[in-house]
Design an enzyme around this catalytic site. Structure first.
Site, PDB file in Angstrom:
ATOM      1  CB  ALA A  89      23.345 -29.331 -40.379  1.00 26.05           C
ATOM      2  CG  ASP A  90      21.109 -24.227 -37.397  1.00 26.40           C
ATOM      3  OD1 ASP A  90      19.657 -23.522 -37.385  1.00 26.40           O
ATOM      4  OD2 ASP A  90      20.904 -22.760 -36.883  1.00 26.40           O
ATOM      5  CB  THR A  91      22.723 -22.952 -42.775  1.00 25.57           C
ATOM      6  OG1 THR A  91      23.571 -24.277 -42.802  1.00 25.57           O
ATOM      7  CG2 THR A  91      23.783 -21.531 -43.617  1.00 25.57           C
TER       8      THR A  91
END
Length: 210
Positions: A89-91
Protein backbone atom coordinates in the site's frame (compact mmCIF):
# COMPACT_ATOMS: atom_id res chain seq x y z
CA UNK A 1 -13.45 -12.67 3.70
CA UNK A 2 -14.55 -14.46 6.85
CA UNK A 3 -15.81 -17.61 5.08
CA UNK A 4 -12.37 -18.18 3.53
CA UNK A 5 -10.18 -16.81 6.35
CA UNK A 6 -8.96 -20.22 7.46
CA UNK A 7 -7.97 -21.16 3.92
CA UNK A 8 -6.26 -17.83 3.39
CA UNK A 9 -4.26 -18.31 6.57
CA UNK A 10 -2.99 -21.63 5.27
CA UNK A 11 -1.05 -19.58 2.69
CA UNK A 12 2.08 -17.52 3.17
CA UNK A 13 0.94 -13.89 3.24
CA UNK A 14 3.47 -11.06 3.21
CA UNK A 15 2.86 -7.37 3.82
CA UNK A 16 5.33 -5.38 1.71
CA UNK A 17 5.78 -2.79 4.43
CA UNK A 18 7.42 -2.23 7.78
CA UNK A 19 4.40 -0.22 8.96
CA UNK A 20 3.19 -1.52 12.33
CA UNK A 21 -0.18 0.15 11.70
CA UNK A 22 -0.84 -1.76 8.50
CA UNK A 23 0.28 -5.04 10.01
CA UNK A 24 -1.94 -4.50 13.06
CA UNK A 25 -4.95 -3.79 10.84
CA UNK A 26 -4.44 -7.09 9.00
CA UNK A 27 -4.01 -8.95 12.27
CA UNK A 28 -7.17 -7.31 13.62
CA UNK A 29 -9.24 -8.86 10.82
CA UNK A 30 -7.68 -12.26 11.46
CA UNK A 31 -5.00 -12.51 8.78
CA UNK A 32 -1.67 -14.05 9.70
CA UNK A 33 0.92 -11.94 7.89
CA UNK A 34 4.64 -11.40 7.97
CA UNK A 35 6.20 -8.02 7.24
CA UNK A 36 8.96 -7.38 4.74
CA UNK A 37 9.87 -3.77 4.01
CA UNK A 38 10.25 -3.02 0.32
CA UNK A 39 13.52 -1.62 -0.97
CA UNK A 40 11.79 0.02 -3.93
CA UNK A 41 13.17 3.52 -4.39
CA UNK A 42 10.03 5.65 -4.31
CA UNK A 43 11.09 8.05 -7.03
CA UNK A 44 8.10 7.98 -9.37
CA UNK A 45 7.12 11.32 -10.91
CA UNK A 46 3.51 12.40 -10.52
CA UNK A 47 3.66 14.08 -13.93
CA UNK A 48 3.91 10.63 -15.53
CA UNK A 49 0.49 9.60 -14.18
CA UNK A 50 -3.13 10.58 -14.72
CA UNK A 51 -3.71 11.75 -11.18
CA UNK A 52 -2.99 10.78 -7.61
CA UNK A 53 -4.84 7.43 -7.73
CA UNK A 54 -2.65 6.07 -10.52
CA UNK A 55 0.45 7.34 -8.73
CA UNK A 56 -0.22 5.64 -5.38
CA UNK A 57 -1.37 2.42 -7.09
CA UNK A 58 1.82 2.18 -9.10
CA UNK A 59 3.95 2.90 -6.03
CA UNK A 60 2.13 0.18 -4.11
CA UNK A 61 2.56 -2.22 -7.02
CA UNK A 62 6.29 -1.60 -7.30
CA UNK A 63 6.66 -2.26 -3.57
CA UNK A 64 4.82 -5.56 -3.98
CA UNK A 65 6.80 -6.67 -7.02
CA UNK A 66 10.14 -5.89 -5.37
CA UNK A 67 9.28 -7.90 -2.24
CA UNK A 68 7.72 -10.77 -4.18
CA UNK A 69 10.69 -11.10 -6.54
CA UNK A 70 13.21 -10.95 -3.70
CA UNK A 71 11.45 -13.42 -1.42
CA UNK A 72 10.62 -15.84 -4.22
CA UNK A 73 14.22 -15.82 -5.46
CA UNK A 74 15.37 -16.67 -1.95
CA UNK A 75 12.72 -19.37 -1.60
CA UNK A 76 13.79 -20.93 -4.88
CA UNK A 77 17.46 -20.86 -3.86
CA UNK A 78 16.58 -22.48 -0.53
CA UNK A 79 14.30 -25.05 -2.13
CA UNK A 80 11.27 -23.73 -0.24
CA UNK A 81 7.73 -22.84 -1.42
CA UNK A 82 7.23 -19.40 -2.92
CA UNK A 83 5.18 -16.65 -1.31
CA UNK A 84 1.46 -17.05 -1.99
CA UNK A 85 0.15 -13.52 -1.43
CA UNK A 86 1.92 -10.16 -1.21
CA UNK A 87 0.03 -7.02 -0.17
CA UNK A 88 1.37 -3.49 -0.52
CA UNK A 89 0.00 0.00 0.00
CA UNK A 90 0.98 3.62 -0.46
CA UNK A 91 -0.75 6.59 1.16
CA UNK A 92 -0.61 10.21 0.12
CA UNK A 93 -2.26 13.33 1.53
CA UNK A 94 -3.25 15.96 -1.03
CA UNK A 95 -4.47 19.53 -0.92
CA UNK A 96 -5.09 21.91 -3.82
CA UNK A 97 -3.40 19.60 -6.31
CA UNK A 98 -0.26 19.08 -4.26
CA UNK A 99 0.95 15.89 -2.58
CA UNK A 100 2.21 15.78 0.99
CA UNK A 101 4.29 12.79 1.97
CA UNK A 102 6.22 12.18 5.17
CA UNK A 103 7.85 15.32 6.56
CA UNK A 104 11.60 15.75 6.36
CA UNK A 105 11.83 17.59 9.68
CA UNK A 106 9.77 19.09 12.48
CA UNK A 107 9.71 22.43 10.69
CA UNK A 108 8.46 20.71 7.55
CA UNK A 109 5.70 19.01 9.57
CA UNK A 110 4.64 22.31 11.12
CA UNK A 111 4.54 23.99 7.72
CA UNK A 112 2.43 21.18 6.25
CA UNK A 113 -0.05 21.17 9.14
CA UNK A 114 -0.43 24.94 8.89
CA UNK A 115 -1.39 24.50 5.23
CA UNK A 116 -3.92 21.78 6.08
CA UNK A 117 -5.32 23.76 9.01
CA UNK A 118 -9.02 24.54 8.66
CA UNK A 119 -9.20 22.91 5.22
CA UNK A 120 -10.30 19.60 3.69
CA UNK A 121 -7.44 17.43 2.51
CA UNK A 122 -7.92 14.29 0.44
CA UNK A 123 -6.13 11.09 1.37
CA UNK A 124 -5.42 8.49 -1.29
CA UNK A 125 -4.34 4.97 -0.42
CA UNK A 126 -3.33 2.75 -3.31
CA UNK A 127 -3.27 -1.01 -2.73
CA UNK A 128 -1.65 -3.77 -4.76
CA UNK A 129 -2.19 -7.49 -4.25
CA UNK A 130 -0.11 -10.22 -5.88
CA UNK A 131 -2.07 -13.45 -5.53
CA UNK A 132 0.07 -16.23 -7.06
CA UNK A 133 0.63 -14.91 -10.61
CA UNK A 134 -2.32 -12.52 -10.54
CA UNK A 135 -2.06 -8.79 -9.86
CA UNK A 136 -4.85 -6.50 -8.71
CA UNK A 137 -4.66 -2.82 -7.76
CA UNK A 138 -7.15 -0.26 -6.49
CA UNK A 139 -7.31 3.09 -4.73
CA UNK A 140 -9.56 4.42 -2.00
CA UNK A 141 -10.03 8.13 -1.32
CA UNK A 142 -11.18 9.83 1.90
CA UNK A 143 -11.79 13.50 2.67
CA UNK A 144 -10.42 14.78 5.98
CA UNK A 145 -11.63 18.12 7.35
CA UNK A 146 -9.19 19.76 9.75
CA UNK A 147 -10.46 21.96 12.52
CA UNK A 148 -9.08 25.44 13.11
CA UNK A 149 -6.00 24.83 15.24
CA UNK A 150 -3.70 27.39 16.78
CA UNK A 151 0.00 27.48 15.98
CA UNK A 152 0.62 26.45 19.58
CA UNK A 153 -1.53 23.33 19.13
CA UNK A 154 0.22 22.39 15.91
CA UNK A 155 3.70 22.81 17.39
CA UNK A 156 2.72 20.82 20.49
CA UNK A 157 1.44 18.02 18.27
CA UNK A 158 4.64 17.94 16.22
CA UNK A 159 6.66 17.86 19.44
CA UNK A 160 5.02 14.52 20.31
CA UNK A 161 6.91 13.00 17.37
CA UNK A 162 3.79 11.31 16.03
CA UNK A 163 3.64 13.17 12.69
CA UNK A 164 7.23 12.53 11.66
CA UNK A 165 6.67 9.17 9.94
CA UNK A 166 3.25 9.86 8.47
CA UNK A 167 2.05 11.17 5.13
CA UNK A 168 0.67 14.67 5.51
CA UNK A 169 2.37 14.98 8.92
CA UNK A 170 -0.56 13.58 10.87
CA UNK A 171 -1.98 10.30 12.09
CA UNK A 172 -5.72 10.13 12.49
CA UNK A 173 -5.83 7.24 14.95
CA UNK A 174 -3.99 8.75 17.93
CA UNK A 175 -3.21 12.29 19.08
CA UNK A 176 -3.70 13.55 15.55
CA UNK A 177 -7.41 12.84 15.88
CA UNK A 178 -7.66 16.02 17.97
CA UNK A 179 -6.89 18.04 14.84
CA UNK A 180 -9.59 16.42 12.71
CA UNK A 181 -13.13 17.78 12.75
CA UNK A 182 -14.69 15.09 10.53
CA UNK A 183 -14.05 12.71 7.66
CA UNK A 184 -16.00 11.61 4.62
CA UNK A 185 -15.02 8.09 3.55
CA UNK A 186 -13.19 5.07 4.92
CA UNK A 187 -11.38 5.82 8.18
CA UNK A 188 -8.87 3.02 7.54
CA UNK A 189 -7.88 4.56 4.22
CA UNK A 190 -6.47 7.45 6.23
CA UNK A 191 -4.65 4.98 8.49
CA UNK A 192 -3.03 3.51 5.40
CA UNK A 193 -5.00 0.39 4.51
CA UNK A 194 -8.66 0.34 3.37
CA UNK A 195 -9.69 -2.81 5.23
CA UNK A 196 -13.18 -3.32 3.80
CA UNK A 197 -12.17 -3.15 0.15
CA UNK A 198 -9.02 -5.20 0.74
CA UNK A 199 -10.99 -7.93 2.52
CA UNK A 200 -13.56 -7.99 -0.26
CA UNK A 201 -10.87 -8.29 -2.92
CA UNK A 202 -8.98 -11.06 -1.09
CA UNK A 203 -12.22 -13.04 -0.85
CA UNK A 204 -12.86 -12.50 -4.56
CA UNK A 205 -9.33 -13.52 -5.54
CA UNK A 206 -9.53 -16.65 -3.41
CA UNK A 207 -12.81 -17.65 -5.05
CA UNK A 208 -11.34 -17.10 -8.52
CA UNK A 209 -7.87 -18.58 -8.12
CA UNK A 210 -7.90 -21.06 -5.23
Amino acid sequence: MLPVLKQLNSKRIVLASSSPRRKELLKTVGLNVESCASTFDENLDLKDFNGFAEFVEETALQKVLEVANRLNAKAEADGKPKVDIVIGADTMVTLDGRMYGKPTSKDDAIETLQKLNGKTNIVYTGVAIKYADHIHTFTEMTEVQFGNCTTEQIKAYVDTGEPLDKAGSYGIQHIGSTLVERINGDFYTVMGLPVYRLSHKLNQLFQEYQ
